[in-house]
Design an enzyme around this catalytic site. Structure first.
Site, PDB file in Angstrom:
ATOM      1  N   ASP A   1       0.811  -1.054   0.003  1.00  0.00           N
ATOM      2  CA  ASP A   1       0.060   0.018   0.001  1.00  0.00           C
ATOM      3  C   ASP A   1       0.820   1.374  -0.027  1.00  0.00           C
ATOM      4  OD1 ASP A   1      -2.322  -1.526   0.198  1.00  0.00           O
ATOM      5  OD2 ASP A   1      -1.892  -1.806   2.505  1.00  0.00           O
TER       6      ASP A   1
ATOM      7  N   LYS B   1       2.078   2.468  -5.321  1.00  0.00           N
ATOM      8  CA  LYS B   1       2.990   1.869  -6.232  1.00  0.00           C
ATOM      9  C   LYS B   1       2.348   2.167  -7.774  1.00  0.00           C
ATOM     10  CE  LYS B   1       3.101  -2.161  -4.532  1.00  0.00           C
ATOM     11  NZ  LYS B   1       2.524  -1.876  -3.042  1.00  0.00           N
TER      12      LYS B   1
ATOM     13  N   GLY C   1      -4.210  -3.629  -4.772  1.00  0.00           N
ATOM     14  CA  GLY C   1      -5.348  -2.813  -5.141  1.00  0.00           C
ATOM     15  C   GLY C   1      -4.531  -1.541  -5.539  1.00  0.00           C
ATOM     16  N   HIS C   2      -4.120  -1.177  -6.888  1.00  0.00           N
ATOM     17  CA  HIS C   2      -3.487  -0.230  -7.299  1.00  0.00           C
ATOM     18  C   HIS C   2      -4.198   1.006  -7.728  1.00  0.00           C
ATOM     19  CE1 HIS C   2       0.346  -2.799  -7.732  1.00  0.00           C
ATOM     20  NE2 HIS C   2      -0.085  -2.713  -6.328  1.00  0.00           N
TER      21      HIS C   2
ATOM     22  N   GLN D   1       2.021  -5.728  -3.269  1.00  0.00           N
ATOM     23  CA  GLN D   1       2.372  -6.043  -1.928  1.00  0.00           C
ATOM     24  C   GLN D   1       3.895  -5.260  -1.719  1.00  0.00           C
ATOM     25  OE1 GLN D   1       1.216  -9.085  -3.502  1.00  0.00           O
ATOM     26  NE2 GLN D   1      -0.672  -8.139  -3.031  1.00  0.00           N
TER      27      GLN D   1
HETATM   28  P1  IMP Z   1      -2.831 -12.522   1.122  1.00  0.00           P
HETATM   29  O1  IMP Z   1      -1.823 -12.042   0.080  1.00  0.00           O
HETATM   30  O2  IMP Z   1      -4.276 -12.335   0.954  1.00  0.00           O
HETATM   31  O3  IMP Z   1      -2.650 -14.061   1.291  1.00  0.00           O
HETATM   32  O4  IMP Z   1      -2.527 -11.952   2.617  1.00  0.00           O
HETATM   33  C1  IMP Z   1      -1.430 -12.177   3.537  1.00  0.00           C
HETATM   34  C2  IMP Z   1      -1.005 -10.953   3.978  1.00  0.00           C
HETATM   35  O5  IMP Z   1      -0.520  -9.773   3.220  1.00  0.00           O
HETATM   36  C3  IMP Z   1      -2.105 -10.349   5.183  1.00  0.00           C
HETATM   37  O6  IMP Z   1      -1.311  -9.526   5.941  1.00  0.00           O
HETATM   38  C4  IMP Z   1      -2.711  -9.109   3.956  1.00  0.00           C
HETATM   39  O7  IMP Z   1      -3.213  -7.980   4.602  1.00  0.00           O
HETATM   40  C5  IMP Z   1      -1.304  -8.499   3.148  1.00  0.00           C
HETATM   41  N1  IMP Z   1      -1.538  -8.177   1.996  1.00  0.00           N
HETATM   42  C6  IMP Z   1      -1.821  -8.925   0.785  1.00  0.00           C
HETATM   43  N2  IMP Z   1      -1.828  -7.968  -0.314  1.00  0.00           N
HETATM   44  C7  IMP Z   1      -1.621  -6.767   0.283  1.00  0.00           C
HETATM   45  C8  IMP Z   1      -1.602  -5.675  -0.370  1.00  0.00           C
HETATM   46  O8  IMP Z   1      -1.815  -5.432  -1.776  1.00  0.00           O
HETATM   47  N3  IMP Z   1      -1.433  -4.408   0.573  1.00  0.00           N
HETATM   48  C9  IMP Z   1      -1.118  -4.476   1.856  1.00  0.00           C
HETATM   49  N4  IMP Z   1      -1.121  -5.913   2.298  1.00  0.00           N
HETATM   50  C10 IMP Z   1      -1.303  -6.799   1.741  1.00  0.00           C
END
Ligand code: IMP
Length: 426
Positions: free
Chosen positions: A12, A15, A39-40, A219
């Site tokens: 977040d 990017k 989510g960009h 991420q």
């Molecule tokens: P997953 O990627 O849905 O398996 O989630 C694993 C961890 O990564 C969790 O703590 C999510 O909140 C975090 N996470 C996954 N995608 C994002 C992102 O785009 N931004 C911030 N945190 C993320």
């Protein structure tokens, strides 16, 4: 020329905006890991667009968008996203390349993600988009690739196997025919985009030495499966090494790696976060920074800039520079803090980012205090136009992180940034 942009914190970092700005000269923009957990957010012509799977370059009419082997693709979400961007950009088949090697998220994986999250003694706080289970299948060599998506008998045999393995899933499959119908329909619509995307990207780079490939991380570094705060991580490698592995390219061909960071820190989901502010300051950052998840809407945990974590991220990725986002969010805060070290109850003062999450969780931040500024700096485009306190803050970030700040974000729009590559700071 290959440039890699990665999140330097816990995701977040903003990017999408930078890929959009730096993608202006790019011939190809590629996503290399993750899926629709990302989510960009981009603001284009006053319109807010949130991309989850499509590379941000898709909004530039002459840019090719590639989804590479390390990504996990949700066909239903992708079809919805293509429909959403249709008003801004037409995505012809020759402008979106989806890797035949990418793995596919099905309703089974989403079902399993929800089940695992509700049953774990220590939930991760996932986005429940099926990301972890799809990568589990990939690592277990029982996943579905994009090639299987084009072959209905392969898909049917795979679902049958899953039903035979789990009576619970068989019941879920039987009771939710509409989600599988939507999946099959989306599979049909996504199929024409599937190709040997990696070979096509490499051929493009070979054919034109001037073409720029921008690799867009999702991420962030501290969520990397190998280098992040495991087990509170995502299931992929959002780091520069992950980009190279996903494309399959000589690593020496990478020209630049940039880390995108916010001028403070946020985290969504569970896991250690030393500079988290659970007081009024955290609330102010959340409100002023509109820190709510672009994918899940969850409120983000907020805290001060952590230079220890950023030095670590720089070491893992080899940053050529930092793109520092959301400096404008700090306007009006009287006293700012930058974490320059950690204090651990047993190990004392630490200046390195610890490898164990339990050690990190017990660390208390050691802060350097800086004066804030009152002026609204939204939309400021030159370093000279920033108040002195803001310049001092950016200089301190450079100094404590040991990496040059190349650009500063001063608002959500395409125009809201200051280019420091031409300034006295660099
Ligand atoms: P997953 O990627 O849905 O398996 O989630 C694993 C961890 O990564 C969790 O703590 C999510 O909140 C975090 N996470 C996954 N995608 C994002 C992102 O785009 N931004 C911030 N945190 C993320």
């Amino acid at each position: 020329m290959i440039e890699i942009l990665v999140g330097a914190q816990w995701g977040d970092e903003g990017k999408g905006k930078w890929v959009d700005i730096l993608g202006e000269q790019a011939g190809i923009v590629a996503r290399f890991q993750g899926g629709n957990n990302a989510g960009h957010t981009l603001i284009v012509g006053g319109q807010k667009i949130v991309l989850h799977q499509l590379p941000s370059g898709v909004l530039r009419p002459h840019c090719i968008a590639a989804i590479l082997s390390g990504v996990v693709v949700d066909p239903v979400g992708l079809v919805a996203e293509l429909a959403e961007v249709a008003s801004c950009a037409e995505v012809a088949y020759d402008r979106l390349w989806i890797s035949a090697r990418a793995h596919i998220i099905t309703p089974y994986h989403v079902w399993l993600d929800e089940r695992l999250e509700s049953g774990l003694t220590r939930p991760i706080g996932t986005t429940k988009r099926g990301i972890g289970p799809t990568y589990m299948d990939k690592a277990g060599r029982s996943g579905l690739t994009a090639v299987d998506l084009m072959e209905l008998p392969h898909l049917e045999a795979w679902i049958e196997r899953r039903c035979a393995e789990s009576a619970d899933f068989a019941a879920h499959y039987r009771d939710n025919p509409e989600s599988w119908e939507a999946f099959f329909e989306a599979a049909r619509r996504v199929s024409p985009y599937i190709c040997d995307a990696e070979a096509k990207v490499r051929a493009h780079l070979r054919g034109d030495a001037q073409v720029k490939l921008l690799m867009e991380g999702a991420q962030g570094t501290l969520l990397d499966m190998n280098h992040g705060t495991y087990p509170f991580v995502t299931s992929s490698n959002p780091t520069a090494g992950g980009a190279v592995a996903s494309l399959g390219i000589d690593p020496r061909k990478v020209s630049k790696v940039y880390g995108i960071a916010k001028a403070y820190t946020t985290r969504v989901g569970e896991g250690p976060f030393p500079t988290e502010c659970q007081d009024h300051a955290g609330q102010i950052l959340r409100e002023q920074g509109a820190e709510f998840g672009a994918t899940t809407g969850r409120p983000r945990r907020c805290g001060w800039y952590d230079a220890v974590a950023m030095r670590y991220a720089s070491e893992v990725n080899g940053f050529d520079g930092i793109l520092l986002n959301k400096l404008d969010v700090l306007s009006g805060i009287d006293e700012l803090k930058i974490c320059i070290g950690y204090q651990h109850p047993k190990y004392g003062r630490l200046s390195e980012f610890p490898s164990q999450p339990d050690v990190l969780a017990a660390c208390r931040p050691v802060y350097r205090y800086l004066g804030g500024w009152r002026e609204d700096i939204r939309g400021v485009r030159a370093l000279e136009d920033l108040p002195l306190a803001a310049k001092n803050y950016v200089t301190a970030i450079q100094e404590f992180t040991g990496v040059a700040v190349k650009f500063i974000g001063t608002g959500p729009g395409r125009q809201d940034f200051a280019d420091l590559t031409v300034s006295l700071l660099n």
